[in-house]
Design an enzyme around this catalytic site. Structure first.
Site, short mmCIF file in Angstrom:
data_model
loop_
_atom_site.label_atom_id
_atom_site.label_comp_id
_atom_site.label_asym_id
_atom_site.label_seq_id
_atom_site.Cartn_x
_atom_site.Cartn_y
_atom_site.Cartn_z
N CYS A 1 0.73 -1.12 0.03
CA CYS A 1 -0.11 -0.05 -0.08
C CYS A 1 0.91 1.17 0.19
CB CYS A 1 -0.85 0.04 1.52
SG CYS A 1 -1.93 -1.39 1.48
N GLY B 1 0.71 0.08 -5.09
CA GLY B 1 -0.57 -0.69 -5.27
C GLY B 1 -1.48 -0.40 -6.22
N ASN C 1 -0.71 1.33 5.74
CA ASN C 1 0.21 0.73 4.81
C ASN C 1 1.06 -0.33 5.73
OD1 ASN C 1 3.52 1.48 3.39
ND2 ASN C 1 2.13 -0.15 3.18
N GLY C 2 1.08 -1.66 5.69
CA GLY C 2 1.45 -2.63 6.53
C GLY C 2 0.80 -3.72 6.73
N TYR D 1 13.51 -3.35 -4.23
CA TYR D 1 12.37 -3.37 -5.27
C TYR D 1 11.37 -2.22 -5.22
CZ TYR D 1 8.35 -5.02 -7.85
OH TYR D 1 7.18 -5.17 -8.63
P1 AMP Z 1 8.61 -13.82 -10.66
O1 AMP Z 1 8.38 -14.14 -12.01
O2 AMP Z 1 7.45 -14.39 -9.65
O3 AMP Z 1 9.98 -14.56 -10.04
O4 AMP Z 1 8.83 -12.17 -10.14
C1 AMP Z 1 9.91 -11.67 -10.24
C2 AMP Z 1 9.66 -10.59 -10.81
O5 AMP Z 1 8.74 -9.85 -9.70
C3 AMP Z 1 11.00 -9.64 -10.63
O6 AMP Z 1 11.29 -8.88 -11.83
C4 AMP Z 1 10.51 -8.55 -9.52
O7 AMP Z 1 11.26 -7.14 -10.03
C5 AMP Z 1 9.17 -8.51 -9.30
N1 AMP Z 1 8.82 -8.46 -7.82
C6 AMP Z 1 9.47 -9.03 -6.79
N2 AMP Z 1 8.99 -8.58 -5.58
C7 AMP Z 1 7.50 -8.21 -6.02
C8 AMP Z 1 6.50 -7.93 -5.28
N3 AMP Z 1 6.27 -7.99 -3.74
N4 AMP Z 1 5.56 -7.41 -5.90
C9 AMP Z 1 5.72 -7.18 -7.34
N5 AMP Z 1 6.87 -7.60 -7.93
C10 AMP Z 1 7.54 -8.29 -7.54
#
Ligand code: AMP
Length: 469
Positions: free
Chosen positions: A10, A36, A111-112, A251
């Site tokens: 969030c 979000g 948020n949290g 990230y």
């Molecule tokens: P995956 O295909 O599930 O391995 O997703 C990896 C990708 O998701 C990476 O390119 C990250 O930049 C992104 N990512 C990592 N953590 C999150 C998160 N909590 N929410 C959305 N995207 C994420």
């Protein structure tokens, strides 16, 4: 009614004492959209009552019609952007939550994630409380309503002394705005000034957009109260070890933001430099997975001397692949989002940099894409350690079962994503690149060392890597 397993990301924004409060809140939320993308809402105060508009959808869609702002009058407003996974994606859970109680109206944006939500909820329900949402945020409102204390800050202190977990909370009543950050300071929250108006935002990029000055971050354990007399700071909560979320740097936060005392872009570049110090690879070109891998890839290129190129071009009009609810759609999503530049990749030994691997789906698709575009070798480097543990404090990570590195070795993951090699940043490298020591940040997603204990979850079966192929 049971609360969900915490799966939320969030962003919050609020402004007090500005004639265009709801309009500026809209802009603030726009800058926080990356935190979000599922729903959003604004509650304004005209000094006599609260007014709300909220819905599922992106900020620009939900607030795309100027007429809406006529229904959000007043000189104060708070807003919220939220992403949660399936099941709870319902309109009743869209924030800010707004309630009327014996002392007037109050709205809250959170948020949290609270870790003792279910426990308190069971207790409150046993006493007759009726919950309208499945969100832990509503607990805070109930605790506020039952408090006998006089001032809002005293009532809030009582409520916050009961809850445990990660929270940045923003409240709006008819006459004041109150912000609170949990004693560990998991999530970022900053304070700004725009003329005579006070502004509170999850990230400083929201202040930049409305041209507000960055005043300072709200401290862990601090309650900031803003009313017609100005801003007052309170520290009524018991001190705790600081545990700002290191994944915000890796990230989640926007690179142009300043959080936890640092600029995210610079930290990400340093993560890339550290990755290069730890992993020398004979390669012709280094390319980022856009956008999340860009600063780290630039840092890697600088430190290693390998040429930086954009080998993958992103379509910016597609949402994050990660948020697609079904695995089948997610597979498709990577292709919708990214396309290779063949001229950059053909015949080359390529290093691809991304910030993290969650399920492995993205990396697997990207490696194939880059190879199909003619790359001779494909090496994947990740600018954080393996994400092996779910987050219980407000980052949406899947269950352990779905986190590929929780049950697979680096060799197995390398095979799965079909790379020539795969390496992650070391845990020590992460801490040294961000600055500070092992205890300076919450790194639970990488280490499993959770700063606040949470109720034990049932063991989950292992992820079968090829079951979805
Ligand atoms: P995956 O295909 O599930 O391995 O997703 C990896 C990708 O998701 C990476 O390119 C990250 O930049 C992104 N990512 C990592 N953590 C999150 C998160 N909590 N929410 C959305 N995207 C994420």
């Amino acid at each position: 009614m049971n609360f969900r397993r915490p799966e939320e990301e969030c962003g919050i924004f609020g402004i007090f004492n500005h004639p265009e409060a709801s309009n500026l809140t809209y802009l603030g939320l726009y800058a926080l959209q990356h935190r979000g993308q599922e729903s959003c809402g604004i509650v304004s105060s005209d000094g006599l009552g609260l007014h709300a508009h909220k819905s599922m959808g992106l900020v620009a869609d939900v607030f795309g019609n100027q007429e809406i702002f006529k229904s959000l009058p007043g000189k104060a407003a708070i807003g919220h952007v939220r992403y949660s996974t399936t099941g709870s994606s319902v309109i009743k859970n869209v924030q800010p939550i707004m309630v009327d109680y014996s002392r007037g109206s109050i709205a809250v944006a959170h948020n949290g994630n609270l870790v003792n939500a279910q426990l308190i909820k069971d207790e409150l329900e046993a006493w007759g409380s009726i919950f309208q949402t499945t969100m832990d945020t509503e607990i805070v409102v109930h605790l506020l309503a039952i408090s006998k204390a006089n001032s809002l800050v005293e009532r809030l202190t009582e409520a916050l002394n009961r809850i445990k977990g990660a929270y940045c909370l923003l409240f709006l009543t008819e006459t004041r705005m109150v912000a609170a950050r949990d004693p560990h300071g998991f999530r970022p929250l900053c304070l700004g000034k725009l003329g005579d108006a006070w502004v509170v935002a999850s990230e400083s990029c929201a202040l930049d957009l409305i041209e507000a000055d960055f005043v300072r971050e709200i401290e862990p354990g601090e309650i900031v109260e803003i009313d017609k007399n100005g801003m007052t700071s309170h520290f009524p909560l018991k001190k705790a070890e600081p545990a700002p979320c290191i994944f915000e740097f890796v990230y989640f936060a926007r690179p142009d933001s300043y959080i936890f005392g640092k600029n995210v872009y610079q930290v990400r570049k340093e993560l890339g430099r550290q990755l290069a110090r730890e992993n020398r690879i004979e390669a012709d070109v280094v390319i980022p997975v856009p956008d999340s891998g860009v600063p780290a890839a630039m840092g890697y290129a600088e430190e290693s001397g390998i040429r930086f190129e954009l080998g993958l071009i992103r379509n910016h009009y597609v949402g994050r692949t990660f948020i697609e609810p079904q695995q089948s759609i997610r597979h498709f999503g990577v292709k919708i989002k990214l396309n290779p530049v063949r001229e950059v990749l053909r015949g080359k030994r390529v290093v691809i940099i991304d910030d993290s691997i969650v399920r492995g789906t993205t990396s697997r698709k990207i490696v194939k894409m880059v190879r199909n575009a003619g790359a001779k070798e494909v090496h994947v480097l990740i600018s954080s350690p393996p994400t092996s543990y779910p987050c219980y404090y407000g980052i949406d990570t899947p269950t352990r079962k779905e986190l590929i590195s929780s049950s697979h070795t680096i060799d197995e993951i390398t095979k799965y994503i079909t790379a020539d090699s795969l390496a992650y940043l070391s845990r020590e490298g992460l801490v040294s690149a961000v600055g500070g020591n092992d205890n300076s940040y919450c790194r639970a997603c990488f280490t499993g060392g959770y700063p606040i204990p949470f109720p034990k979850l049932k063991p989950e079966p292992q992820l079968d890597l090829f079951e979805k192929d």
